[in-house]
Design an enzyme around this catalytic site. Sequence first.
Site, PDB file in Angstrom:
ATOM      1  NE  ARG A 240      -4.521  -1.160   0.073  1.00 13.78           N
ATOM      2  CZ  ARG A 240      -4.438  -2.400  -0.651  1.00 13.78           C
ATOM      3  NH1 ARG A 240      -3.749  -2.760  -1.439  1.00 13.78           N
ATOM      4  NH2 ARG A 240      -5.549  -3.129  -0.474  1.00 13.78           N
ATOM      5  CD  GLU A 269      -3.420   2.954  -5.172  1.00 12.50           C
ATOM      6  OE1 GLU A 269      -2.178   2.814  -5.007  1.00 12.50           O
ATOM      7  OE2 GLU A 269      -4.017   1.949  -5.534  1.00 12.50           O
ATOM      8  CG  HIS A 288      -3.482  -1.056  -6.790  1.00 15.08           C
ATOM      9  ND1 HIS A 288      -3.836  -0.509  -5.467  1.00 15.08           N
ATOM     10  CD2 HIS A 288      -3.393  -2.493  -6.508  1.00 15.08           C
ATOM     11  CE1 HIS A 288      -4.035  -1.329  -4.556  1.00 15.08           C
ATOM     12  NE2 HIS A 288      -3.972  -2.595  -5.181  1.00 15.08           N
TER      13      HIS A 288
HETATM   14  C1  8YV Z   1      -6.974  -5.608  -5.201  1.00 12.22           C
HETATM   15  C2  8YV Z   1      -5.200  -5.427  -3.534  1.00 12.22           C
HETATM   16  O1  8YV Z   1      -6.987  -6.066  -6.638  1.00 12.22           O
HETATM   17  O2  8YV Z   1      -6.320  -7.142  -2.635  1.00 12.22           O
HETATM   18  C3  8YV Z   1      -5.707  -6.225  -2.357  1.00 12.22           C
HETATM   19  O3  8YV Z   1      -5.637  -5.723  -1.276  1.00 12.22           O
HETATM   20  O4  8YV Z   1      -4.595  -4.488  -3.161  1.00 12.22           O
HETATM   21  C4  8YV Z   1      -5.493  -5.462  -4.806  1.00 12.22           C
HETATM   22  O5  8YV Z   1      -4.700  -6.204  -5.463  1.00 12.22           O
HETATM   23  C5  8YV Z   1      -7.873  -4.781  -4.844  1.00 12.22           C
HETATM   24  O6  8YV Z   1      -7.810  -4.418  -3.685  1.00 12.22           O
HETATM   25  C6  8YV Z   1      -9.216  -4.903  -5.218  1.00 12.22           C
HETATM   26  O7  8YV Z   1     -10.289  -4.564  -4.305  1.00 12.22           O
END
Ligand code: 8YV
Length: 322
Positions: A240, A269, A288
């Site tokens: 993150r 983002e 992302h």
């Molecule tokens: C997801 C992600 O695609 O799963 C996670 O925490 O960061 C991503 O890879 C995204 O969050 C989908 O909601």
Amino acid sequence: MDNKPVVLVTRKLPDAVEIKLAEHFDVILNPEDKLYSSDELLQLATRADAILPCHTEKFTAETIALLPTRIKAIANFSVGVDHVDLEAAKQKQVIVTNTPDVLSDATAEIAMLLMLGAARRASEGERIMRTQQWKDWSPAFMVGQQITGKRLGILGMGRVGQVLAQRARGFNMCIHYHNRHPIEDKLAAGAVYHDSVEALLAEVDVLSIHCPASLQTKGLINSQRLAILHSNAIVVNTSRGGVVDDDALVNALKSGSIAAAGLDVYNGEPDDINPEYSHLDNVFLLPHIGSATHETRNAMGYRAIDNLIAIFNGEVPKDRVV
Ligand code: 8YV
């Protein structure tokens, strides 16, 4: 069938996932993939028994307090749950689940891509090719760093970190890590444990960030800690954006106190990212897409469905966070 629980799906999910969801639930879908405001979300939630959101929907304490009482669960389509105020969900007795495991391979792949891209100057090379600026070749042209045999520092040796370690061993990398606690020897497979972030940074050539965003990890990679890395070091982030202090990272990249970075996640983002990144040659940037493979996105959806089925069967879902 009558009386199926109603699930509000906030974003367009893979077709196969939406079809499977509809076998078990009445669904409110979002075929246009519109990004809902909190008000729109709350309005739609009045017709639902559970919500299946992505990390793009923010469940602040305020939003959770306003959720209709019929909402039983927030079954996330994500492993990260930093977009949900977990304490507020607990207070309101809303169950929160996530989708661990199934995105570890895909995310570790992106971490490898970022590491290689940053080390081998992939961004610059791509740009030269796409702008038809390649005029000459020389032994000094676009020389980068080799990853093979280097020391990889994994910050957060959870599921993704462990898969990345396995992949990196294929490059003969020597694995170091920091976690709150050492992991089992069998899982560590020889990786060297450091009991502080600082101790890890002092020993590695590449830092790859895999710890979740939380109050404890916010801005963890700041200027003081970046200063511990040596000047050929590379920073990779697929976790993150909040774990990194962007101004500090930009300064380190500009001043040459570290060599390069590969980033998939950012503060602000998607559209309020530190603009300095886009001007730097020594960063390899992706939007992302850590879990963005067909296989993983389907698996994430199925995992969220399994969690919802358990919840509405009165069972404890496998991936209960709260
Ligand atoms: C997801 C992600 O695609 O799963 C996670 O925490 O960061 C991503 O890879 C995204 O969050 C989908 O909601």
